[in-house]
Design an enzyme around this catalytic site. Structure first.
Site, mmCIF file in Angstrom:
data_model
loop_
_atom_site.group_PDB
_atom_site.id
_atom_site.type_symbol
_atom_site.label_atom_id
_atom_site.label_comp_id
_atom_site.label_asym_id
_atom_site.label_seq_id
_atom_site.Cartn_x
_atom_site.Cartn_y
_atom_site.Cartn_z
ATOM 1 N N SER A 39 0.845 -1.195 0.000
ATOM 2 C CA SER A 39 0.000 0.000 0.000
ATOM 3 C C SER A 39 0.879 1.243 0.000
ATOM 4 O O SER A 39 1.870 1.318 0.726
ATOM 5 C CB SER A 39 -0.935 -0.004 1.214
ATOM 6 O OG SER A 39 -0.209 -0.124 2.422
ATOM 7 N N GLY A 98 -0.460 4.585 0.185
ATOM 8 C CA GLY A 98 -1.225 5.762 0.585
ATOM 9 C C GLY A 98 -1.978 6.376 -0.579
ATOM 10 O O GLY A 98 -2.675 5.688 -1.337
ATOM 11 N N ASP A 135 -5.064 -1.653 7.728
ATOM 12 C CA ASP A 135 -5.842 -2.753 8.299
ATOM 13 C C ASP A 135 -7.160 -2.910 7.549
ATOM 14 O O ASP A 135 -7.613 -4.034 7.289
ATOM 15 C CB ASP A 135 -6.118 -2.493 9.777
ATOM 16 C CG ASP A 135 -4.859 -2.120 10.539
ATOM 17 O OD1 ASP A 135 -3.772 -2.606 10.176
ATOM 18 O OD2 ASP A 135 -4.964 -1.318 11.487
#
Length: 311
Positions: free
Chosen positions: A222, A224, A254
């Protein structure tokens, strides 16, 4: 059933203080206290998505009992090993006027004994028998061997469950050797794993490929606001997300894991759909101050705006 495993659970306290300053007295107008830790955050999102979910891991002391009570009040089945000594950690987050002014104070948590680790292994095996997925998330408590995640992943797989890993440092480096079906570090964690100072688009793809070579079936990094990159043994993917006004990135990773696992329950071989729902959940979670919270309506809208391209 999806089971999430949070070995170093926490009681999260989130304070919103737009004018936070050191050496000042601040009277809080808004505060949130909820069970926390990466796996617990993922469990909360899975419940919001309508997936059957239970949570396990390790808790200790009065704070640990607060975590268990909080989970049950949220309708999440909680079946944890209770350590005999110490206290489940407090994780305090102070949100300023923007996501760039987010301060976190995180305690260490309890030390775990050999007998408590043995009880944890038995519990993971038992729960894995009735679980389609077991999700392992977060840091390892004191007293845990660095290879514990690899061992637990192997135990869960032997019971027929698919597995996901969201960890960092040695817990990630050794955990990946268990061969999880899904692994999802963030950019900082992936850079550390790949031995680079920062991720560029090219080094992110390299890191994802390294994670697959080390044992993961699907590696997702990931990034952002820049979306994500993902890799399988034969395909690279680039995920682009729309620009949004972020409230807090707390727990977005998460939520992304939860979204991918929930999608994999319905479409186990449709990787673009898995990535799209994961990215939508992570983005939606960034619109809320509390970890593990999202809007399913936002997720549906965001999925229509997210692109997943093969390379």
């Amino acid at each position: 059933m999806i089971t999430t495993v949070t070995l170093n659970a926490a009681l999260d306290k989130v304070y919103t203080l737009p004018n936070f300053q050191l050496d000042q007295v601040h009277r809080l107008e808004h505060a949130v206290t909820v069970p926390g830790g990466k796996g617990i955050n993922a469990a909360r999102v899975l419940r919001l998505l309508g997936a059957p979910v239970g949570a396990t891991g390790i808790v200790a002391g009065h704070t640990g009992r607060q975590v268990l009570d909080g989970l049950r009040s949220e309708g999440i089945a909680a079946d944890f090993v209770e350590a005999a000594h110490g206290e489940t950690r407090l994780a305090i987050t102070v949100l300023g006027s923007s996501p760039s002014t987010q301060t976190e104070l995180i305690e260490a948590g309890p030390a775990v004994t050999r007998d408590e680790l043995a009880a944890l292994r038995r519990k993971v095996m038992t729960l894995a028998r009735s679980s389609a997925w077991v999700v392992f998330s977060g840091s390892l408590p004191q007293g845990c061997p660095a290879g514990l995640y690899a061992e637990l992943i192997a135990l869960a797989k032997a019971q027929g469950a698919r597995t996901a890993l969201d960890a960092s440092g040695e817990a990630l480096a050794q955990g990946i050797q268990g061969g999880p079906d899904l692994v999802k570090p963030n950019a900082e964690e992936a850079a550390r794993y790949a031995g680079v100072t920062a991720l560029t688009p090219d080094t992110a793809k390299m890191a994802a490929a390294q994670l697959v070579k080390a044992g993961a079936k699907l590696a997702v990094i990931s990034l952002g606001a820049d979306g994500a990159v993902a890799a399988t043994a034969d395909t690279l993917y680039c995920v682009k997300v729309p620009a949004v006004s972020i409230v807090s990135p707390l727990g977005s990773g998460d939520a992304m894991v939860a979204g991918m696992v929930a999608a994999a329950l319905k479409h186990p071989d449709d990787i673009p759909s898995i990535l799209r729902q994961g990215a939508a959940c992570g983005t939606s979670a960034a619109l809320h101050p509390m970890a593990g919270v999202l809007s399913t309506e936002d997720v549906t809208k965001l999925e229509q705006q997210i692109s997943v391209q093969q390379e």
